[in-house]
Scaffold this motif. Structure first.
Motif, PDB file in Angstrom:
ATOM      1  N   TRP A  24     -20.685  -7.223  -9.642  1.00 49.28           N
ATOM      2  CA  TRP A  24     -19.360  -7.061  -9.054  1.00 49.28           C
ATOM      3  C   TRP A  24     -18.346  -7.928  -9.765  1.00 49.28           C
ATOM      4  N   ALA A  25     -18.697  -9.199 -10.002  1.00 49.05           N
ATOM      5  CA  ALA A  25     -17.773 -10.135 -10.645  1.00 49.05           C
ATOM      6  C   ALA A  25     -17.435  -9.698 -12.067  1.00 49.05           C
ATOM      7  N   GLN A  26     -18.364  -9.119 -12.763  1.00 49.14           N
ATOM      8  CA  GLN A  26     -18.124  -8.688 -14.142  1.00 49.14           C
ATOM      9  C   GLN A  26     -17.318  -7.402 -14.210  1.00 49.14           C
ATOM     10  N   SER A  27     -17.253  -6.646 -13.132  1.00 51.78           N
ATOM     11  CA  SER A  27     -16.555  -5.366 -13.167  1.00 51.78           C
ATOM     12  C   SER A  27     -15.095  -5.455 -12.745  1.00 51.78           C
ATOM     13  N   GLN A  28     -14.605  -6.658 -12.477  1.00 50.46           N
ATOM     14  CA  GLN A  28     -13.222  -6.818 -12.055  1.00 50.46           C
ATOM     15  C   GLN A  28     -12.268  -6.509 -13.207  1.00 50.46           C
ATOM     16  N   PRO A  29     -11.128  -5.878 -12.911  1.00 52.35           N
ATOM     17  CA  PRO A  29     -10.160  -5.562 -13.971  1.00 52.35           C
ATOM     18  C   PRO A  29      -9.584  -6.850 -14.575  1.00 52.35           C
ATOM     19  N   SER A  30      -9.177  -6.763 -15.806  1.00 51.05           N
ATOM     20  CA  SER A  30      -8.659  -7.948 -16.497  1.00 51.05           C
ATOM     21  C   SER A  30      -7.133  -7.965 -16.541  1.00 51.05           C
ATOM     22  N   ILE A  31      -6.482  -7.268 -15.602  1.00 58.98           N
ATOM     23  CA  ILE A  31      -5.020  -7.308 -15.557  1.00 58.98           C
ATOM     24  C   ILE A  31      -4.573  -8.476 -14.682  1.00 58.98           C
ATOM     25  N   PRO A  32      -3.421  -9.047 -14.950  1.00 57.98           N
ATOM     26  CA  PRO A  32      -2.970 -10.174 -14.125  1.00 57.98           C
ATOM     27  C   PRO A  32      -2.617  -9.732 -12.703  1.00 57.98           C
ATOM     28  N   ILE A  33      -2.782 -10.634 -11.780  1.00 56.50           N
ATOM     29  CA  ILE A  33      -2.415 -10.371 -10.390  1.00 56.50           C
ATOM     30  C   ILE A  33      -0.904 -10.527 -10.282  1.00 56.50           C
ATOM     31  N   PRO A  34      -0.196  -9.545  -9.706  1.00 55.40           N
ATOM     32  CA  PRO A  34       1.273  -9.619  -9.625  1.00 55.40           C
ATOM     33  C   PRO A  34       1.750 -10.805  -8.792  1.00 55.40           C
ATOM     34  N   SER A  35       2.868 -11.385  -9.183  1.00 53.40           N
ATOM     35  CA  SER A  35       3.420 -12.535  -8.465  1.00 53.40           C
ATOM     36  C   SER A  35       3.803 -12.169  -7.034  1.00 53.40           C
ATOM     37  N   THR A  36       4.021 -10.888  -6.756  1.00 52.63           N
ATOM     38  CA  THR A  36       4.391 -10.472  -5.403  1.00 52.63           C
ATOM     39  C   THR A  36       3.242 -10.670  -4.424  1.00 52.63           C
ATOM     40  N   PHE A  37       2.033 -10.948  -4.922  1.00 51.26           N
ATOM     41  CA  PHE A  37       0.888 -11.216  -4.051  1.00 51.26           C
ATOM     42  C   PHE A  37       0.857 -12.663  -3.585  1.00 51.26           C
ATOM     43  N   PHE A  38       1.728 -13.510  -4.112  1.00 46.99           N
ATOM     44  CA  PHE A  38       1.689 -14.929  -3.812  1.00 46.99           C
ATOM     45  C   PHE A  38       2.963 -15.383  -3.112  1.00 46.99           C
ATOM     46  N   GLY A  39       2.806 -16.200  -2.097  1.00 43.35           N
ATOM     47  CA  GLY A  39       3.925 -16.831  -1.430  1.00 43.35           C
ATOM     48  C   GLY A  39       3.716 -18.330  -1.474  1.00 43.35           C
ATOM     49  N   MET A  40       4.762 -19.079  -1.177  1.00 40.02           N
ATOM     50  CA  MET A  40       4.639 -20.526  -1.280  1.00 40.02           C
ATOM     51  C   MET A  40       5.607 -21.214  -0.336  1.00 40.02           C
ATOM     52  N   HIS A  41       5.207 -22.372   0.125  1.00 38.59           N
ATOM     53  CA  HIS A  41       6.100 -23.249   0.876  1.00 38.59           C
ATOM     54  C   HIS A  41       6.680 -24.238  -0.122  1.00 38.59           C
ATOM     55  N   VAL A  42       7.974 -24.245  -0.279  1.00 40.81           N
ATOM     56  CA  VAL A  42       8.645 -25.198  -1.165  1.00 40.81           C
ATOM     57  C   VAL A  42       9.726 -25.858  -0.330  1.00 40.81           C
ATOM     58  N   THR A  43       9.685 -27.172  -0.240  1.00 40.49           N
ATOM     59  CA  THR A  43      10.637 -27.849   0.633  1.00 40.49           C
ATOM     60  C   THR A  43      11.807 -28.469  -0.102  1.00 40.49           C
ATOM     61  N   TYR A  44      11.742 -28.556  -1.399  1.00 46.72           N
ATOM     62  CA  TYR A  44      12.828 -29.177  -2.148  1.00 46.72           C
ATOM     63  C   TYR A  44      13.115 -28.312  -3.367  1.00 46.72           C
TER      64      TYR A  44
END
Length: 156
Positions: A24-44
């Motif tokens: 399973w781990a070897q069959s994962q696609p090698s395309i980057p994960i889009p930034s829209t999948f990530f959120g962040m808490h930034v306070t400053y």
């Protein structure tokens, strides 16, 4: 308890599980994960991450308890800063509501000190529904993108 005949099946099961994971781990696609999948808490704002992110979420110390500690008096400063940061970096802001200020609840035993000195927040059921409605009307009107205060994409 594992009997003497059960051990080979246990070992085979473990080996099959491990080899299945490797396939399973070897069959994962090698395309980057889009930034829209990530959120962040930034306070400053000057500490904005150098990697792209898709959202800014759940701004700390911006719930109703911090904004409207006294009924009808709004302190938008912290939330304004979060909205401005998200809008400046062209990412959506997700605002989250958790606890209410003391004036909005009957059960004062549910109130406790918030992160900022002098501010209380309560976990009890909101009993001043008209006050809660007025708060959310003020919040959504302020951050609708049309009044110069920016835009909040999602409310939770």
């Amino acid at each position: 308890m594992i009997g003497r005949f059960d051990k080979p099946f246990l070992i085979i099961g473990i080996l099959c599980g491990c080899s299945g994971f490797q396939a399973w781990a070897q069959s994962q696609p090698s395309i980057p994960i889009p930034s829209t999948f990530f959120g962040m808490h930034v306070t400053y704002s000057p500490n904005w991450p150098s990697i792209p992110i898709g959202a800014l979420g759940k701004a700390a110390m911006t719930s109703m308890s911090y904004i409207e500690q006294t009924k009808g008096t709004f302190v938008w400063t912290t939330l304004d800063a979060y909205v401005a940061t998200a809008n400046a970096h062209n990412v959506p802001l997700h605002w989250s509501h958790d606890e209410a200020p003391p004036w909005a609840v009957t059960d004062q035993t549910s109130c406790h000190a918030a992160a900022l000195p002098g501010i209380q927040k309560c976990t009890g059921d909101v009993t001043d529904v008209a006050g809660l409605n007025a708060f959310f009307n003020a919040l959504t009107q302020r951050y609708n993108g049309k009044n110069g205060h920016g835009f909040i994409t999602a409310y939770e």
